[in-house]
Motif scaffolding. Structure first.
Motif, PDB file in Angstrom:
ATOM      1  N   GLY A  30       0.822  -1.207   0.000  1.00 37.35           N
ATOM      2  CA  GLY A  30       0.000   0.000   0.000  1.00 37.35           C
ATOM      3  C   GLY A  30       0.854   1.255   0.000  1.00 37.35           C
ATOM      4  O   GLY A  30       0.529   2.240  -0.667  1.00 37.35           O
ATOM      5  N   LEU A  31       1.962   1.222   0.736  1.00 37.64           N
ATOM      6  CA  LEU A  31       2.881   2.355   0.755  1.00 37.64           C
ATOM      7  C   LEU A  31       3.447   2.612  -0.646  1.00 37.64           C
ATOM      8  O   LEU A  31       3.464   3.742  -1.136  1.00 37.64           O
ATOM      9  CB  LEU A  31       4.014   2.084   1.742  1.00 37.64           C
ATOM     10  N   LEU A  32       3.913   1.541  -1.302  1.00 40.42           N
ATOM     11  CA  LEU A  32       4.445   1.677  -2.659  1.00 40.42           C
ATOM     12  C   LEU A  32       3.366   2.148  -3.627  1.00 40.42           C
ATOM     13  O   LEU A  32       3.614   2.978  -4.503  1.00 40.42           O
ATOM     14  CB  LEU A  32       5.007   0.344  -3.129  1.00 40.42           C
ATOM     15  N   GLY A  46      -0.355  -3.233  -6.958  1.00 36.56           N
ATOM     16  CA  GLY A  46      -0.569  -4.501  -7.623  1.00 36.56           C
ATOM     17  C   GLY A  46       0.619  -5.018  -8.403  1.00 36.56           C
ATOM     18  O   GLY A  46       0.815  -6.232  -8.512  1.00 36.56           O
ATOM     19  N   LEU A  47       1.428  -4.120  -8.950  1.00 33.89           N
ATOM     20  CA  LEU A  47       2.578  -4.561  -9.732  1.00 33.89           C
ATOM     21  C   LEU A  47       3.572  -5.343  -8.889  1.00 33.89           C
ATOM     22  O   LEU A  47       4.254  -6.229  -9.388  1.00 33.89           O
ATOM     23  CB  LEU A  47       3.289  -3.363 -10.372  1.00 33.89           C
ATOM     24  N   LEU A  75      -5.857  -7.893  -7.057  1.00 34.10           N
ATOM     25  CA  LEU A  75      -6.905  -6.893  -7.286  1.00 34.10           C
ATOM     26  C   LEU A  75      -7.763  -6.651  -6.046  1.00 34.10           C
ATOM     27  O   LEU A  75      -8.325  -5.569  -5.881  1.00 34.10           O
ATOM     28  CB  LEU A  75      -7.789  -7.325  -8.457  1.00 34.10           C
ATOM     29  N   VAL A  76      -7.884  -7.660  -5.173  1.00 34.67           N
ATOM     30  CA  VAL A  76      -8.630  -7.460  -3.923  1.00 34.67           C
ATOM     31  C   VAL A  76      -8.003  -6.334  -3.113  1.00 34.67           C
ATOM     32  O   VAL A  76      -8.701  -5.542  -2.464  1.00 34.67           O
ATOM     33  CB  VAL A  76      -8.671  -8.768  -3.100  1.00 34.67           C
ATOM     34  N   MET A  77      -6.673  -6.256  -3.135  1.00 31.42           N
ATOM     35  CA  MET A  77      -5.962  -5.183  -2.458  1.00 31.42           C
ATOM     36  C   MET A  77      -5.953  -3.909  -3.291  1.00 31.42           C
ATOM     37  O   MET A  77      -6.093  -2.806  -2.765  1.00 31.42           O
ATOM     38  CB  MET A  77      -4.519  -5.604  -2.172  1.00 31.42           C
ATOM     39  N   VAL A  78      -5.792  -4.057  -4.605  1.00 28.21           N
ATOM     40  CA  VAL A  78      -5.615  -2.896  -5.476  1.00 28.21           C
ATOM     41  C   VAL A  78      -6.845  -2.002  -5.490  1.00 28.21           C
ATOM     42  O   VAL A  78      -6.725  -0.769  -5.420  1.00 28.21           O
ATOM     43  CB  VAL A  78      -5.272  -3.360  -6.909  1.00 28.21           C
ATOM     44  N   GLY A  95      -4.503  -7.639 -15.109  1.00 28.16           N
ATOM     45  CA  GLY A  95      -5.008  -7.350 -13.773  1.00 28.16           C
ATOM     46  C   GLY A  95      -4.648  -5.951 -13.318  1.00 28.16           C
ATOM     47  O   GLY A  95      -5.449  -5.247 -12.726  1.00 28.16           O
ATOM     48  N   VAL A  96      -3.429  -5.541 -13.581  1.00 19.79           N
ATOM     49  CA  VAL A  96      -2.959  -4.182 -13.310  1.00 19.79           C
ATOM     50  C   VAL A  96      -2.115  -3.768 -14.510  1.00 19.79           C
ATOM     51  O   VAL A  96      -1.867  -4.553 -15.401  1.00 19.79           O
ATOM     52  CB  VAL A  96      -2.107  -4.109 -12.023  1.00 19.79           C
ATOM     53  N   GLY A  97      -1.659  -2.532 -14.518  1.00 14.00           N
ATOM     54  CA  GLY A  97      -0.768  -2.092 -15.585  1.00 14.00           C
ATOM     55  C   GLY A  97      -1.270  -0.889 -16.341  1.00 14.00           C
ATOM     56  O   GLY A  97      -0.487  -0.143 -16.924  1.00 14.00           O
ATOM     57  N   GLY A  98      -2.599  -0.683 -16.354  1.00 13.99           N
ATOM     58  CA  GLY A  98      -3.140   0.456 -17.070  1.00 13.99           C
ATOM     59  C   GLY A  98      -2.646   1.782 -16.539  1.00 13.99           C
ATOM     60  O   GLY A  98      -2.235   2.670 -17.295  1.00 13.99           O
ATOM     61  N   ALA A  99      -2.655   1.923 -15.220  1.00 10.45           N
ATOM     62  CA  ALA A  99      -2.204   3.172 -14.615  1.00 10.45           C
ATOM     63  C   ALA A  99      -0.711   3.388 -14.817  1.00 10.45           C
ATOM     64  O   ALA A  99      -0.249   4.518 -14.963  1.00 10.45           O
ATOM     65  CB  ALA A  99      -2.529   3.181 -13.117  1.00 10.45           C
ATOM     66  N   VAL A 100       0.043   2.289 -14.844  1.00  6.17           N
ATOM     67  CA  VAL A 100       1.487   2.401 -15.032  1.00  6.17           C
ATOM     68  C   VAL A 100       1.807   2.878 -16.444  1.00  6.17           C
ATOM     69  O   VAL A 100       2.754   3.623 -16.664  1.00  6.17           O
ATOM     70  CB  VAL A 100       2.166   1.042 -14.758  1.00  6.17           C
TER      71      VAL A 100
END
Length: 249
Positions: free
Chosen positions: A16-18, A27-28, A50-53, A153-158
């Motif tokens: 969460g900090l990262l 998520g990454l 994703l549950v955390m993201v 699952g993640v990556g769009g924001a990056v």
């Protein structure tokens, strides 16, 4: 079981900090960690992350908006397009071979890290809150980034963050806030699709989410205290480390 719960909570705090620092929900890092340390296959690692993201992204978005107001039209253009494309692609992604998805994820992170590294030596204009291109072009970016998020699952924001700073001329902090606006709806629908297909470990994901919510605000505060150059350098190194960790699995 209690030890597992504590480990997952502690890991959630770190992620969460990262996620708050880099505007990506953590998520990454969570996906390589869940795959390498806990042996989850690629799709299950993505769904569990994703549950955390999802709650981390919502919390970070609120914190970024408090410190650096996010334009609602910009957020809407990114979010709607990202949602639709993430929904369609995630329906396809849950049926793919996990090894191919993992390989694609490693290649994606590596190319993105190299691109961010190269940009550190390019001639850059002065960052601004005003976009260099009309805001409807954000929908194109949102659609492409949402598709990546649905696949990995993640990556769009990056992906969106360096595009917003380079092509649209925003500062790193503004770009990260807008990227969170893109990620919020797309990660939500992607989590729903992965959960529907049984690709979520809720017993591991919920403690990660609780730990992440406890620390994401600290990450946002830290991001606003770092210089533009340092934040971009850390972001580049972060991407490369994630790619290496997943490739070594």
């Amino acid at each position: 079981m209690p030890w597992d719960m504590l480990i997952n909570l502690g890991l959630g705090v770190a992620l969460g900090l990262l996620g708050g620092v880099f505007g990506i929900g953590g998520g990454l890092v969570a996906i390589p960690v869940l795959g390498v340390l806990f042996g989850l296959d690629q799709q299950l690692a993505q769904g569990t992350a994703l549950v955390m993201v999802v709650p981390n992204v919502l919390m970070a978005l609120w914190r970024y908006h408090q410190r650096n107001r996010i334009d609602p039209w910009h957020a809407l253009a990114l979010g709607v397009a990202g949602f639709l494309c993430a929904w369609l692609v995630s329906l396809y992604a849950v049926r793919l071979d996990g090894s191919y998805v993992r390989l694609g994820f490693v290649v994606f992170l590596s190319l993105l890290a190299l691109y961010n590294f190269a940009r550190m030596f390019m001639d850059k204009g002065t960052p601004s809150r005003e976009l260099r291109h009309p805001w409807p072009w954000l929908a194109v970016l949102g659609g492409f980034a949402g598709a990546l998020g649905g696949l990995f699952g993640v990556g769009g924001a990056v992906l969106a963050t360096p595009v917003l700073t380079s092509l649209f001329g925003t500062s790193q902090v503004v770009a990260q806030g807008l990227s969170l606006a893109l990620a919020a709806p797309s990660t939500g629908i992607t989590l729903g699709i992965y959960a529907w297909h049984g690709q979520v470990d809720w017993m591991r994901g919920v403690p990660l989410a609780i730990g992440g919510l406890a620390s994401v605000s600290w990450g946002v505060r830290l991001a606003h205290g770092l210089s533009e150059t340092l934040l971009r350098s850390l972001f580049c190194g972060f991407l490369l480390l994630c790619a290496i960790a997943l490739a070594l699995r």
